[in-house]
Design an enzyme around this catalytic site. Structure first.
Site, PDB file in Angstrom:
ATOM      1  CG  ASP A 180       5.602 -10.196   5.332  1.00 60.02           C
ATOM      2  OD1 ASP A 180       6.430 -11.113   5.278  1.00 60.02           O
ATOM      3  OD2 ASP A 180       4.480 -10.258   4.811  1.00 60.02           O
ATOM      4  CG  ASP A 236       7.777  -3.630   8.846  1.00 58.59           C
ATOM      5  OD1 ASP A 236       6.752  -4.229   9.249  1.00 58.59           O
ATOM      6  OD2 ASP A 236       8.106  -3.589   7.649  1.00 58.59           O
ATOM      7  NE  ARG A 245      -4.415 -13.174   1.179  1.00 60.09           N
ATOM      8  CZ  ARG A 245      -4.584 -14.406   1.661  1.00 60.09           C
ATOM      9  NH1 ARG A 245      -5.636 -15.119   1.312  1.00 60.09           N
ATOM     10  NH2 ARG A 245      -3.705 -14.934   2.496  1.00 60.09           N
ATOM     11  CG  ASP A 278       4.695  -7.478  11.349  1.00 60.85           C
ATOM     12  OD1 ASP A 278       3.733  -8.216  11.079  1.00 60.85           O
ATOM     13  OD2 ASP A 278       5.205  -6.699  10.521  1.00 60.85           O
ATOM     14  CB  SER A 325       0.819 -13.189   6.542  1.00 54.98           C
ATOM     15  OG  SER A 325       0.995 -14.202   5.562  1.00 54.98           O
ATOM     16  CG  ASN A 353       0.121 -17.455   2.790  1.00 49.83           C
ATOM     17  OD1 ASN A 353      -0.455 -18.511   2.539  1.00 49.83           O
ATOM     18  ND2 ASN A 353      -0.154 -16.331   2.151  1.00 49.83           N
ATOM     19  N   GLY A 356       1.362  -4.272   6.458  1.00 49.12           N
ATOM     20  CA  GLY A 356       0.747  -4.455   7.772  1.00 49.12           C
ATOM     21  C   GLY A 356      -0.757  -4.566   7.773  1.00 49.12           C
ATOM     22  CB  ILE A 357      -3.525  -3.462   5.877  1.00 48.66           C
ATOM     23  CG1 ILE A 357      -3.123  -3.361   4.406  1.00 48.66           C
ATOM     24  CG2 ILE A 357      -3.160  -2.175   6.611  1.00 48.66           C
ATOM     25  CD1 ILE A 357      -3.846  -2.264   3.650  1.00 48.66           C
TER      26      ILE A 357
END
Length: 228
Positions: free
Chosen positions: A11, A172, A49, A9, A118, A120, A46-47
């Site tokens: 972030d 996380d 936008r 993952d 993400s 991004n 973790g979800i």
């Protein structure tokens, strides 16, 4: 069974942009009369936008107040604010232990993937200076279902050319751990409040090749048939 890939993952595992997400969501929420705090922000980890926006609207009692087009505009506004802050990221923003682990995995011929919802993610990896260390980054724009659905991890496995049973996923967020387990990968959790991870570590400082290898060997020695 040989470990062929490790899928990260982004972030909270490779870097921590949760505070940047929070600031962007907080500002957009304030504009529509909703107040959120860092405690509530934990629910957004973790979800996707849009899923994050829906939780914010529900939290503020305004879930039925905005059309789909208006929700998309709010998401775009949040993303523009968030992207504007990404220039603050540098290689120093990589979480402790991650750079060494990436190099150790590459030295051992283990493929490295990213499974982040993400959109991004490529911008972030580039800002951190570690894009070349990843063999495949699952493109969140190509999935229909966010975590805890396993789709993003299965896409990463396909991109790496491995089966889920030959890979470790590192997360996380609880939704991410559920996604890893749902596709049959071995799960490593970073944090104190996660359930369902076969290996749980308090932070990335404890995350290294030796721990991953020991975890993998323990999993597969326990499942191997006894020799007669």
């Amino acid at each position: 069974m040989k470990l062929e890939a490790v899928i990260f993952d982004l972030d909270g595992v490779v870097t921590d942009t949760a505070h940047l997400h929070f600031i962007a969501w907080r500002d957009v929420a304030q504009e529509i009369g909703i107040t959120i705090d860092p405690v509530f922000n934990e629910q957004l980890k973790g979800i996707s936008r849009m899923a994050s926006l829906q939780r914010i609207l529900q939290h503020g009692g305004k879930a039925a107040h905005f059309s789909q087009a208006e929700c998309e505009a709010l998401c775009a506004r949040k993303n523009n604010r968030y992207v504007a802050t990404l220039s603050s990221l540098t290689p120093a923003s990589i979480l402790p232990g991650i750079t060494d682990l990436l190099h150790d995995l590459r030295a051992r011929g283990i493929r490295i993937g990213l499974a982040s919802v993400s959109l991004n993610a490529p911008i972030i990896l580039n800002a951190l200076g570690i894009t070349p260390l990843f063999d495949y980054c699952a493109d969140a724009s190509r999935i229909k279902h966010s975590k805890p659905d396993p789709e993003i991890f299965l896409l990463a496995c396909r991109g790496l050319g491995v089966t889920a049973q030959h890979a470790i996923g590192i997360e996380d967020a609880q939704a991410g751990i559920q996604a890893i387990n749902a596709c049959g990968m071995a799960a490593v959790g970073i944090g104190d409040d996660l359930t369902g991870a076969g290996l749980l570590l308090p932070s990335t400082r404890e995350l290294n090749w030796h721990r991953l290898d020991a975890y993998w060997q323990r999993l597969h020695s326990a499942s191997a048939p006894a020799k007669e």
